[in-house]
Structures are given as C-alpha cells and as structure tokens.
Design a protein around this motif. Structure first.
Motif, PDB file in Angstrom:
ATOM      1  N   SER A 126      35.757  41.546  32.387  1.00 17.10           N
ATOM      2  CA  SER A 126      36.089  40.836  31.160  1.00 17.10           C
ATOM      3  C   SER A 126      35.963  39.332  31.362  1.00 17.10           C
ATOM      4  N   LEU A 127      35.994  38.608  30.254  1.00 20.59           N
ATOM      5  CA  LEU A 127      35.907  37.154  30.306  1.00 20.59           C
ATOM      6  C   LEU A 127      37.072  36.563  31.073  1.00 20.59           C
ATOM      7  N   ILE A 128      38.263  37.127  30.895  1.00 22.12           N
ATOM      8  CA  ILE A 128      39.442  36.615  31.601  1.00 22.12           C
ATOM      9  C   ILE A 128      39.283  36.808  33.105  1.00 22.12           C
ATOM     10  N   GLU A 129      38.819  37.991  33.511  1.00 14.17           N
ATOM     11  CA  GLU A 129      38.615  38.253  34.939  1.00 14.17           C
ATOM     12  C   GLU A 129      37.541  37.337  35.509  1.00 14.17           C
ATOM     13  N   ALA A 130      36.483  37.096  34.725  1.00 19.95           N
ATOM     14  CA  ALA A 130      35.430  36.193  35.181  1.00 19.95           C
ATOM     15  C   ALA A 130      35.972  34.780  35.352  1.00 19.95           C
ATOM     16  N   GLY A 131      36.866  34.364  34.433  1.00 20.65           N
ATOM     17  CA  GLY A 131      37.489  33.046  34.553  1.00 20.65           C
ATOM     18  C   GLY A 131      38.294  32.925  35.832  1.00 20.65           C
ATOM     19  N   ASP A 132      38.976  34.003  36.212  1.00 16.70           N
ATOM     20  CA  ASP A 132      39.724  33.990  37.472  1.00 16.70           C
ATOM     21  C   ASP A 132      38.780  33.820  38.653  1.00 16.70           C
ATOM     22  N   MET A 133      37.627  34.477  38.586  1.00 15.51           N
ATOM     23  CA  MET A 133      36.641  34.328  39.662  1.00 15.51           C
ATOM     24  C   MET A 133      36.144  32.892  39.751  1.00 15.51           C
ATOM     25  N   MET A 134      35.853  32.302  38.597  1.00 18.56           N
ATOM     26  CA  MET A 134      35.365  30.926  38.579  1.00 18.56           C
ATOM     27  C   MET A 134      36.412  29.971  39.159  1.00 18.56           C
ATOM     28  N   SER A 135      37.673  30.191  38.787  1.00 13.71           N
ATOM     29  CA  SER A 135      38.744  29.331  39.309  1.00 13.71           C
ATOM     30  C   SER A 135      38.866  29.461  40.818  1.00 13.71           C
ATOM     31  N   TYR A 136      38.707  30.679  41.315  1.00 13.15           N
ATOM     32  CA  TYR A 136      38.771  30.892  42.764  1.00 13.15           C
ATOM     33  C   TYR A 136      37.638  30.144  43.470  1.00 13.15           C
ATOM     34  N   VAL A 137      36.433  30.251  42.917  1.00 17.61           N
ATOM     35  CA  VAL A 137      35.279  29.584  43.529  1.00 17.61           C
ATOM     36  C   VAL A 137      35.442  28.060  43.444  1.00 17.61           C
ATOM     37  N   GLU A 138      35.916  27.566  42.307  1.00 16.84           N
ATOM     38  CA  GLU A 138      36.114  26.119  42.151  1.00 16.84           C
ATOM     39  C   GLU A 138      37.133  25.600  43.164  1.00 16.84           C
ATOM     40  N   LYS A 139      38.214  26.337  43.324  1.00 13.06           N
ATOM     41  CA  LYS A 139      39.239  25.923  44.279  1.00 13.06           C
ATOM     42  C   LYS A 139      38.699  25.919  45.703  1.00 13.06           C
ATOM     43  N   ARG A 140      37.829  26.860  45.974  1.00 14.43           N
ATOM     44  CA  ARG A 140      37.316  26.979  47.345  1.00 14.43           C
ATOM     45  C   ARG A 140      36.244  25.949  47.652  1.00 14.43           C
ATOM     46  N   PHE A 141      35.367  25.645  46.655  1.00  9.79           N
ATOM     47  CA  PHE A 141      34.220  24.780  46.925  1.00  9.79           C
ATOM     48  C   PHE A 141      34.281  23.431  46.201  1.00  9.79           C
ATOM     49  N   GLY A 142      35.276  23.234  45.352  1.00 10.89           N
ATOM     50  CA  GLY A 142      35.474  21.910  44.780  1.00 10.89           C
ATOM     51  C   GLY A 142      34.777  21.638  43.463  1.00 10.89           C
ATOM     52  N   ASN A 143      33.908  22.504  43.006  1.00  9.53           N
ATOM     53  CA  ASN A 143      33.269  22.308  41.693  1.00  9.53           C
ATOM     54  C   ASN A 143      32.980  23.660  41.049  1.00  9.53           C
TER      55      ASN A 143
END
Length: 394
Positions: free
Chosen positions: A334-351
């Motif tokens: 879902s879009l919400i789950e995808a948003g969680d993935m994006m937040s995880y990647v952003e936190k890990r790599f900075g953008n």
C-alpha cells in the motif's frame, strides 16, 4: 504492434486491427458489430482472444495482438493468467431491446434494427438518444477497455458454467459478480484480488437494474420504469468502460514515466516475464550506466529486510551512500507501507528518492513485495566500481 498513445486509444473499436486475418468490418456502431457476427466462421478468432487459432484435439495456440496489448497495458504474461474475456457484451443489451420491440433477435441486414429504432423513437421520444448510446457501446464492445485477463474456465462454455450464462447473468458483470460469490468462489476471490491490478471495478460499480435470471428477458416496453432502467444500464456500462480506460491509462503512464526518468526508450516496454520487475533489472543493465538491486519479500516482512536484500547486490551500498539522486520502485504494498519504506531509506542514506513509482500488487506475484533501488549516474557507477576494485586489491 498496436500503438497506445492516449487513453482514447483504449476505447477505440479495434476489431479490424486486432485480428487483421478476419474479414474486414466496414461499419461502426451496431451495424459494425452485426457485420462482424454475420462473418461467422470466416472469422479466424474473436478480437478479445489472446490466442490466434484453435485446432480440434490440439486446443488453442499462437499469440494474438490482444495478448501483446495485455503485456503492454498490464505488464503481465497473459498466458500465465490463463485466458481473456469481455467485461460487457453489447449483444446482451441489443437482444433484449429488439426482442422486446419485435419479438426477434437482431439481424445482420440492419433493416429490422433500423425499423425497430424508428418505431421506438416515435413511441418513446424521451429516449431518443438510446440508438446513439447503443452504437457507442457496440464500438466499445471490441475495445481494449472492454477486454480483461481472465483465468481459465471464467467464461461459460458447453463444458463449464461461468460468466455469460444466458439464463442467469447473461454477461452482466454485476450479476456475474453476485453469482460468483456463492457459485464460483475461487473466481470471486480472483476478481477481488485483482480488482486494482486489472481495473475490474465494473464488477462492483455497474448497475444492470436486473436480478439473476432476468438478464435475458425481452425489454417490457409497456413498463416505462423498465425502459428508463434499461437506458440507465447502458449509461452505466459506458461510464464503467470510460473510467476503466482512464485507470488503465494511468497504470501505463505511471509505468512509462518511471522509465523515461531513467532514460529508457519506449521500445523496451514489451514484457515476456511473469514478474516485470525482474525485467526492469535486466533493462537497467542495458542502459548507459546504472547500479541497481532488487529485493523481494513476503507480505508482512519488515521494510528493512526487503530493502537490505536489494542493497546486498553488487555496488549498491556504496552507490547509495554517494548518490546525489536515486530511484525507488515499489510494487505489491500500500501507499502507507511504501511511505514507511521511503522514510527508512531516507533515514539511512540522508535523502529521499527523486522518483518513486508505486502500483499496488501490479507488477509482481500476488504474495510478493518487490523493491528495486536504482542509481543511474554513470560517473557514480564508475567511481563505485573503481573503489570496489581498489578495496579488493588491498
């Protein structure tokens, strides 16, 4: 290859283009649909069919232009789904109308049709637009917006009960959907599981204003309410198909937009894989530059687990740490789950990803979640590989 350049192309009558070996139909509207039917056995196959021929004892074989269109629109191998069908059957509407007026089915000569509508127009001037609407639905009958992938034995045959049984749903999608819940539970489940994936909302949203068992009854012209409901059912069918064309176009547009952002030409958009994301990784490998990795997981696994699988592939971790831009393709959630993935990647790599393309359960097996991380900077790729080689030489 049939070109699909805009959503209107999905609503075009394609009966000549999809099966060029059939006798050419020269007319449009009801006249054209009846001419197609009058060709009978001269027709090699129906336009909605994903196969090109049938041989007794051998079964169906060959790959039709419709199958190619399914690959482009849905990103699937249609033969793995099983078969195909029409969502609406214009003849079901037309037959009820003519049998109600004159007691006969429509004829290919069109004289009966013309006389029938002339008499109807004189008797029911408030419904003077009905002929035009049926003409439109007759053209939509052989449009890509009316064709759907379908599992085997979805449609009624001499051997199997299913959608289109004349004395039951008579090809009205709302009535079949109602039947399927109790009579064909596996087909009912398939429709629901693929509602978004194949844009099958017509099974829920169409209104025939009929009950199972009524759908083949001649229209009662002595009942003004029935006549009004008949016209509203045609409006509903047209509306469902036009909305489906928009949905299918959005699927394709989002898909192409993602690839244009990473400079892939449209000539690449022809799928032969059951899972199109696997094709994505190979196509990216053919581009000028690009580091990519794909992680596949089961629904319910954490985003970290799935993304880490993508990053375990060669050069990905270093490329992600140094990349000024990257892309993230997600399917199956879902879009919400995808948003969680994006937040995880952003936190890990900075953008955050510059582009994210999402289609829930579209280009993956139903039980799979797939994430593809893509870095497309050629210079960055060279630097990553150079660093990797230096590290290996130490």
């Amino acid at each position: 290859m049939i070109k699909i350049n805009c959503k209107e192309d999905l609503l075009k009558c394609m009966r000549n283009e999809l099966v060029p070996d059939n006798p050419k139909v020269e007319y449009t509207g009801i006249r054209g649909l009846l001419q197609f039917l009058a060709n009978g056995s001269k027709n090699k196959t129906n336009p909605e069919c994903i196969y090109t021929k049938y041989e007794f004892g051998e079964g169906w074989s060959g790959k039709s232009k419709t199958a190619e269109c399914f690959e482009t629109i849905y990103g699937i191998d249609p033969f793995e789904i099983g078969n195909s069908d029409t969502i609406f059957n214009c003849l079901s509407f037309l037959s009820r109308f003519t049998r109600g007026m004159i007691g006969e089915d429509p004829e290919e000569t069109m004289k009966i049709i013309d006389d029938t509508f002339a008499g109807f127009g004189r008797s029911y001037p408030e419904h003077d637009g009905l002929r035009e609407k049926l003409d439109k639905l007759a053209d939509y009958h052989h449009s890509l917006a009316n064709f759907m992938p379908a599992p085997d034995h979805f449609r009624v045959t001499k051997l199997y009960d299913g959608k289109g049984r004349v004395d039951q749903d008579n090809d009205m999608p709302d009535l079949y959907y109602e039947r399927a819940e109790t009579e064909f539970p596996e087909k009912y489940q398939w429709i629901n599981e693929n509602m978004d994936r194949f844009a099958l909302g017509a099974f829920k949203n169409f209104k025939s204003y009929l009950k199972n068992g009524e759908a083949n009854e001649p229209l009662d012209f002595d009942n003004p309410d029935r006549v009004a409901e008949f016209e509203k059912s045609i409006d509903s069918a047209i509306d469902c198909l036009e909305k489906r064309a928009e949905e299918l176009w959005d699927l394709r547009e989002n898909f192409i937009a993602f690839f244009k952002n990473i400079e892939l030409s449209e000539s690449h958009f022809f799928w032969g894989d059951d899972v199109a994301v696997n094709k994505v990784t190979r196509l990216l490998g053919e581009c000028n530059g690009g580091v990519f990795g794909t992680g596949r997981g089961r629904r319910g696994e954490t985003e970290e687990d799935i993304i880490n699988r993508a990053l375990e592939q060669p050069y990905m971790k270093k490329a992600m740490k140094k990349a000024k831009k990257y892309y993230m393709l997600v399917t199956g959630i879902s879009l919400i789950e995808a948003g969680d993935m994006m937040s995880y990647v952003e936190k890990r790599f900075g953008n955050r990803p510059e582009v994210m393309w999402l289609r829930s359960r579209l280009y993956c097996r139903d039980e799979d979640v797939v994430v593809t991380m893509v870095v497309t900077d050629s210079a960055q790729e060279e630097k990553v590989i150079e660093d990797e080689n230096k590290q290996n030489s130490i």
